[in-house]
Motif scaffolding. Structure first.
Motif, PDB file in Angstrom:
ATOM      1  N   ALA A 182       0.715  -1.341  -0.183  1.00  0.00           N
ATOM      2  CA  ALA A 182      -0.059  -0.045  -0.015  1.00  0.00           C
ATOM      3  C   ALA A 182       0.828   1.308  -0.099  1.00  0.00           C
ATOM      4  CB  ALA A 182      -0.854  -0.240   1.102  1.00  0.00           C
ATOM      5  N   ILE A 183       1.801   1.339   0.598  1.00  0.00           N
ATOM      6  CA  ILE A 183       2.928   2.437   0.763  1.00  0.00           C
ATOM      7  C   ILE A 183       3.372   2.762  -0.524  1.00  0.00           C
ATOM      8  CG2 ILE A 183       4.913   3.280   1.759  1.00  0.00           C
ATOM      9  CD1 ILE A 183       4.293   1.914   4.565  1.00  0.00           C
ATOM     10  N   ARG A 184       3.908   1.602  -1.141  1.00  0.00           N
ATOM     11  CA  ARG A 184       4.516   1.506  -2.376  1.00  0.00           C
ATOM     12  C   ARG A 184       3.639   2.265  -3.361  1.00  0.00           C
ATOM     13  NH1 ARG A 184       4.686  -0.419  -7.251  1.00  0.00           N
ATOM     14  NH2 ARG A 184       3.156  -1.956  -6.739  1.00  0.00           N
ATOM     15  N   LEU A 185       2.331   1.650  -3.486  1.00  0.00           N
ATOM     16  CA  LEU A 185       1.236   2.237  -4.504  1.00  0.00           C
ATOM     17  C   LEU A 185       1.025   3.707  -3.997  1.00  0.00           C
ATOM     18  CD1 LEU A 185      -1.167  -0.796  -4.276  1.00  0.00           C
ATOM     19  CD2 LEU A 185       0.366  -0.170  -6.261  1.00  0.00           C
ATOM     20  N   VAL A 186       0.829   3.950  -2.872  1.00  0.00           N
ATOM     21  CA  VAL A 186       0.383   5.424  -2.722  1.00  0.00           C
ATOM     22  C   VAL A 186       1.640   6.356  -3.038  1.00  0.00           C
ATOM     23  CG1 VAL A 186       0.008   7.120  -0.721  1.00  0.00           C
ATOM     24  CG2 VAL A 186      -1.170   4.913  -0.635  1.00  0.00           C
ATOM     25  N   LYS A 187       2.792   5.944  -2.640  1.00  0.00           N
ATOM     26  CA  LYS A 187       3.971   6.889  -3.165  1.00  0.00           C
ATOM     27  C   LYS A 187       4.039   6.825  -4.584  1.00  0.00           C
ATOM     28  CE  LYS A 187       5.769   7.810   0.838  1.00  0.00           C
ATOM     29  NZ  LYS A 187       6.062   8.942   1.448  1.00  0.00           N
ATOM     30  N   ALA A 188       3.957   5.815  -5.368  1.00  0.00           N
ATOM     31  CA  ALA A 188       3.891   5.966  -6.878  1.00  0.00           C
ATOM     32  C   ALA A 188       2.958   6.612  -7.533  1.00  0.00           C
ATOM     33  CB  ALA A 188       3.803   4.603  -7.407  1.00  0.00           C
ATOM     34  N   ALA A 189       1.951   6.776  -6.623  1.00  0.00           N
ATOM     35  CA  ALA A 189       0.579   7.790  -7.068  1.00  0.00           C
ATOM     36  C   ALA A 189       0.809   9.509  -6.424  1.00  0.00           C
ATOM     37  CB  ALA A 189      -0.613   7.413  -6.444  1.00  0.00           C
ATOM     38  N   GLY A 190       2.033   9.472  -5.832  1.00  0.00           N
ATOM     39  CA  GLY A 190       2.273  10.909  -5.374  1.00  0.00           C
ATOM     40  C   GLY A 190       1.746  11.460  -3.906  1.00  0.00           C
ATOM     41  N   GLY A 191       1.535  10.176  -3.195  1.00  0.00           N
ATOM     42  CA  GLY A 191       0.618  10.470  -2.060  1.00  0.00           C
ATOM     43  C   GLY A 191       1.671  10.445  -0.818  1.00  0.00           C
ATOM     44  N   VAL A 192       1.052  10.823   0.321  1.00  0.00           N
ATOM     45  CA  VAL A 192       1.606  10.620   1.646  1.00  0.00           C
ATOM     46  C   VAL A 192       0.843   9.650   2.487  1.00  0.00           C
ATOM     47  CG1 VAL A 192       2.230  11.986   3.583  1.00  0.00           C
ATOM     48  CG2 VAL A 192       2.456  13.062   1.453  1.00  0.00           C
ATOM     49  N   CYS A 193       1.547   8.883   3.285  1.00  0.00           N
ATOM     50  CA  CYS A 193       1.005   7.764   4.092  1.00  0.00           C
ATOM     51  C   CYS A 193       0.996   7.922   5.720  1.00  0.00           C
ATOM     52  CB  CYS A 193       1.667   6.413   3.613  1.00  0.00           C
ATOM     53  SG  CYS A 193       1.748   6.013   1.936  1.00  0.00           S
ATOM     54  N   VAL A 194      -0.087   7.673   6.483  1.00  0.00           N
ATOM     55  CA  VAL A 194       0.160   8.169   7.903  1.00  0.00           C
ATOM     56  C   VAL A 194      -0.751   7.002   8.353  1.00  0.00           C
ATOM     57  CG1 VAL A 194      -0.833   9.409   9.616  1.00  0.00           C
ATOM     58  CG2 VAL A 194       0.214  10.405   7.897  1.00  0.00           C
TER      59      VAL A 194
END
Length: 285
Positions: A174-186
């Protein structure tokens, strides 16, 4: 500046429509609010269209994840909602919610509870169906007095008598996918022990190494000792610290803005994001 980075609407299991949510956020004196429905961005368009002047919207989603058999939620902010890989994963998780809910209803029926899919579907009102909708049905039937009382081992808690697992994303993926989509994870409410088993600090450290940006510390499900411990962990791991209401409308007692995020942390989240940008209100519809 008052910033609440974790709120839900009728697009998942909240009771405010997206338009009502942003209007209520402005009325509550918030300057920034995040719409983070479970595994969906379906409410973003309505929220943007109704955004009052003076309120900024952070678009996001709360992603359902599982690690070592432990359910956890990942707040993803300001990602590109159309990025294909993350979109496909969100749809996979969301689509598994209906058979899961029907499985829990079947278990409840065997326990003598006269709950029906039609009742739960009515309560969900087109949102992504989840345990809170089933819990609301149990309240309607007089089985439990409140939604929170349904989240016990007797009923819907992880491992409970009526619990059914659903597809949940590996958080590293999930972190990999969010980062690839330009997002930030908390990491959402990581010490909410009353919801079930919690992720150990050693695993949170590994998630930080994989790109986790922060942990939600100030939350209604964290007592003062848990907040102090999590602040220390965040400092040790170099993670951002957020605070949020996890507002669900009338489905929970917590109010919008009950817990907030420091403006400097919010500024860092927006600096790290490249998939989307906060939306300033211009008067709404």
């Amino acid at each position: 500046m008052r910033i609440d980075l974790h709120c839900h609407s009728t697009a998942s299991d909240g009771t405010d429509t997206p338009a009502e949510l942003v209007r209520n956020a402005a009325a509550a004196g918030l300057d920034v609010v995040a719409l983070t429905d479970h595994d969906t961005t379906r409410g973003h368009g309505e929220a943007v269209a109704a955004l009052p002047e003076g309120l900024t919207l952070v678009t996001g989603a709360e992603l359902s994840c599982r690690i070592d058999g432990i359910s956890m939620h990942l707040l993803a902010y300001l990602f590109d909602p159309q990025e294909p890989a993350l979109l496909a994963e969100r749809e996979l998780v969301r689509d598994d919610r209906v058979p899961r809910a029907k499985g829990m209803i079947a278990k409840l029926n065997t326990l003598g509870v006269p709950i029906t899919w039609e009742q739960v579907e009515r309560i969900a009102a087109g949102g992504s169906v989840g345990r809170p909708h089933i819990a609301s049905a149990l309240v309607e039937l007089g089985v439990v007095p409140t939604v929170s009382d349904a989240f016990t081992e007797e009923w819907l808690a992880d491992g409970g008598r009526a619990f059914v697992e659903k597809h949940e994303t590996d958080p590293f993926e999930a972190i990999r996918l969010v980062k690839a989509a330009g997002g930030v994870c908390v990491f959402a409410h990581p010490a909410a022990a009353k919801r079930g088993r919690t992720v150990p600090d050693s695993r949170i450290a590994q998630l930080a190494e994989a790109g986790l940006d922060g942990i939600e510390v100030d939350h209604m499900d964290h007592d003062l000792d848990a907040r102090a411990r999590l602040r220390g962990l965040a400092k040790e791991l170099g993670l951002l610290v957020t605070g949020s209401s996890d507002y669900h409308g009338s489905r929970k007692t917590v109010a919008l803005g009950a817990y907030t995020t420091d403006p400097e942390v919010y500024g860092e989240i927006t600096r790290r994001a490249t998939g989307a940008f906060p939306v300033p209100g211009t008067g709404g519809a």
